[in-house]
Design a protein around this motif. Structure first.
Motif, PDB file in Angstrom:
ATOM      1  N   THR A 250       0.885  -1.162   0.000  1.00  0.00           N
ATOM      2  CA  THR A 250       0.000   0.000   0.000  1.00  0.00           C
ATOM      3  C   THR A 250       0.914   1.200   0.000  1.00  0.00           C
ATOM      4  OG1 THR A 250      -0.097  -0.129   2.397  1.00  0.00           O
ATOM      5  CG2 THR A 250      -1.944  -1.069   1.192  1.00  0.00           C
ATOM      6  N   THR A 251       0.542   2.189  -0.763  1.00  0.00           N
ATOM      7  CA  THR A 251       1.525   3.244  -1.011  1.00  0.00           C
ATOM      8  C   THR A 251       1.037   4.624  -0.616  1.00  0.00           C
ATOM      9  OG1 THR A 251       0.691   3.350  -3.247  1.00  0.00           O
ATOM     10  CG2 THR A 251       2.704   2.095  -2.884  1.00  0.00           C
ATOM     11  N   GLY A 252       0.109   4.710   0.296  1.00  0.00           N
ATOM     12  CA  GLY A 252      -0.286   6.053   0.694  1.00  0.00           C
ATOM     13  C   GLY A 252      -1.619   6.027   1.383  1.00  0.00           C
ATOM     14  N   ALA A 253      -2.160   7.197   1.602  1.00  0.00           N
ATOM     15  CA  ALA A 253      -3.465   7.313   2.242  1.00  0.00           C
ATOM     16  C   ALA A 253      -4.231   8.394   1.512  1.00  0.00           C
ATOM     17  CB  ALA A 253      -3.303   7.675   3.706  1.00  0.00           C
ATOM     18  N   ARG A 254      -5.515   8.429   1.760  1.00  0.00           N
ATOM     19  CA  ARG A 254      -6.317   9.472   1.138  1.00  0.00           C
ATOM     20  C   ARG A 254      -5.811  10.825   1.583  1.00  0.00           C
ATOM     21  NH1 ARG A 254     -12.616  10.672   2.303  1.00  0.00           N
ATOM     22  NH2 ARG A 254     -12.523  12.854   1.768  1.00  0.00           N
TER      23      ARG A 254
ATOM     24  N   GLY B  54      -3.246  13.060   2.880  1.00  0.00           N
ATOM     25  CA  GLY B  54      -3.567  12.425   1.596  1.00  0.00           C
ATOM     26  C   GLY B  54      -3.079  13.248   0.413  1.00  0.00           C
ATOM     27  N   ALA B  57       0.861  13.077   0.349  1.00  0.00           N
ATOM     28  CA  ALA B  57       1.339  11.792  -0.177  1.00  0.00           C
ATOM     29  C   ALA B  57       1.211  11.767  -1.698  1.00  0.00           C
ATOM     30  CB  ALA B  57       0.559  10.644   0.446  1.00  0.00           C
ATOM     31  N   ARG B  58       0.061  12.217  -2.190  1.00  0.00           N
ATOM     32  CA  ARG B  58      -0.141  12.239  -3.647  1.00  0.00           C
ATOM     33  C   ARG B  58       0.857  13.170  -4.328  1.00  0.00           C
ATOM     34  NH1 ARG B  58      -4.971  10.742  -1.716  1.00  0.00           N
ATOM     35  NH2 ARG B  58      -6.004   9.154  -2.980  1.00  0.00           N
ATOM     36  N   ARG B  61       4.333  11.751  -4.589  1.00  0.00           N
ATOM     37  CA  ARG B  61       4.464  10.684  -5.598  1.00  0.00           C
ATOM     38  C   ARG B  61       4.390  11.245  -7.023  1.00  0.00           C
ATOM     39  NH1 ARG B  61       4.607   5.380  -5.039  1.00  0.00           N
ATOM     40  NH2 ARG B  61       3.407   5.201  -6.965  1.00  0.00           N
ATOM     41  N   ARG B 230      -6.466   2.648  -0.289  1.00  0.00           N
ATOM     42  CA  ARG B 230      -5.177   3.230  -0.665  1.00  0.00           C
ATOM     43  C   ARG B 230      -4.807   2.934  -2.104  1.00  0.00           C
ATOM     44  NH1 ARG B 230      -1.324   3.023   4.689  1.00  0.00           N
ATOM     45  NH2 ARG B 230      -2.851   4.017   6.043  1.00  0.00           N
ATOM     46  N   MET B 233      -5.048   5.461  -4.945  1.00  0.00           N
ATOM     47  CA  MET B 233      -4.010   6.463  -5.180  1.00  0.00           C
ATOM     48  C   MET B 233      -3.179   6.086  -6.405  1.00  0.00           C
ATOM     49  SD  MET B 233      -1.597   8.098  -2.278  1.00  0.00           S
ATOM     50  CE  MET B 233       0.136   7.912  -2.600  1.00  0.00           C
TER      51      MET B 233
END
Lengths: 254, 254
Positions: A250-254, B54, B57-58, B61, B230, B233
């Motif tokens: 899993t690579t992140g969160a909302r 969230g 994190a986005r 990436r 997750r 994402m």
């Protein structure tokens, strides 16, 4: 299970043709494969066969991108298997119904249900035989991919078969599948075509709703029954990689 | 647009804080960036802010995996922006309604619609300013990601703004958005939580149906409003990569 031929592509994909109890099938695996690996069972659509272009493309990518094995068998009355008189009648009814612009969903559902009752134990026998091979092994994770007829067969198969731990299903919405849907427990990615001329939208949504699996995802795309977008192929690959290789990615969160 | 600080992470992400017409924002980009690149506008959810986990994190990436730039601004009444008396009243009403187990969708829709009317021109001014920067450029592709409040603002923004050519939206289903949905033309990935306690399922499906874009995909997942999985994402990243980098990437057929 008797292998009748094996060829290897320049991309390193071994394609072995086999017959088991009269059912023809094909196994794709890395040419140098030894030892257990994830296996994806591929169920073809109505009127297609074990080496239809969509299956072939998927199988090759599972092997080359992920090192998985993949297998397909001809459904009853499809591919290299004999057609019955009923098969011929169904083909005519379907052709006429579609030409007349009539709804053919129920006709297809009734036909496919008969084929599914026969195909589920065939797939289970095939899985038994495949798992006896060194390059697959008895304990490796198993996924199932199949839409339309591939889900009419696949949904009851996955419901009945604890060895299958992740499934991509869809392009179905028939009441006859509700019971199987309610017995599913594994992660499911369910495909629905928003403008499906064969499966009514509400029926597809109701069947997705009936899936009992705690993890389920609906992918609904614009377009008709056969317009499944190509990017869903990659999406299914990542679904299988997530569930059959490393459940913890899993690579992140909302 | 005035930059007030810039920091660089050990992973090579430049994070620049800016203010434009009193609105605080943040721009993420590769530390060594020069020349045009795709830009993703990130709209936060209700009660969140421009650097919510969230979004952060986005953004990181997008920069590290794709070399994109990403930007976020605080929505009216959120983050570092002042709260009005009406903001305070809404917060109390929302808290009380949720505590009492009452449906709060309409309350949220009415509040969010007011914020959206203000936020759309703010985003457009922000986009003007961002596109004047060398590291983004005036001609690069632009995507929008935002769910819940991020879609209440995002859907009319994407409908109004021809520079945005792909959008991930969702977790909304209010009638007030139907008009914006009917004016969308760009590819949309629309997220819906199957057990959303705020947005009724039928309303979310109806809004997806109203989206006029020829390419639209619904991703519906088990779980409540905040339970977005997750893996969505990564799915959004591939959607943006497909549409903002290379529209021609297709890897197979059904």
């Amino acid at each position: 299970m008797r292998f009748t031929s094996e060829t290897t592509t320049s991309t390193g994909v071994s394609e072995g043709r086999f017959v088991l109890d009269g059912i023809p099938g094909v196994l794709w695996s890395p040419a140098d494969a030894f030892g257990p690996r994830p296996l994806i069972l591929l169920g073809h659509g109505g009127g297609q066969h074990k080496c239809a272009p969509g299956l072939l493309a998927r199988a090759h990518r599972y092997v080359t991108e992920f090192g998985f094995a993949a297998a397909a068998i001809d459904a009853p009355g499809h591919g290299d298997r004999p057609r019955t008189a009923q098969d011929e009648r169904f083909a005519v009814q379907l052709r006429n119904g579609m030409a007349a612009g009539e709804p053919v969903g129920e006709l297809i559902a009734q036909d496919n249900a008969v084929r599914a009752a026969q195909a589920v134990p065939e797939w289970q026998a095939t899985l038994n035989a495949l798992q006896s091979l060194d390059r697959i092994g008895a304990d490796g994770p198993v996924g199932y991919w199949g839409v339309s007829l591939g889900s009419m067969i696949g949904m009851p198969l996955v419901a009945a078969e604890p060895r299958i731990t992740a499934a991509v299903l869809g392009l179905v919405g028939y009441d006859i599948l509700t019971d199987a849907a309610s017995r599913l427990t594994v992660p499911v990615q369910f495909l629905l075509q928003w403008d499906d001329e064969i499966v009514p939208r509400a029926a597809g949504l109701a069947l997705f709703d009936a899936i009992a699996s705690p993890e389920k995802t609906l992918h609904a795309n614009s377009g008709r029954h056969v317009d499944l977008p190509r990017f869903e192929m990659g999406s299914a690959e990542r679904f299988f990689a997530r569930h059959l290789v490393d459940n913890a990615v899993t690579t992140g969160a909302r």
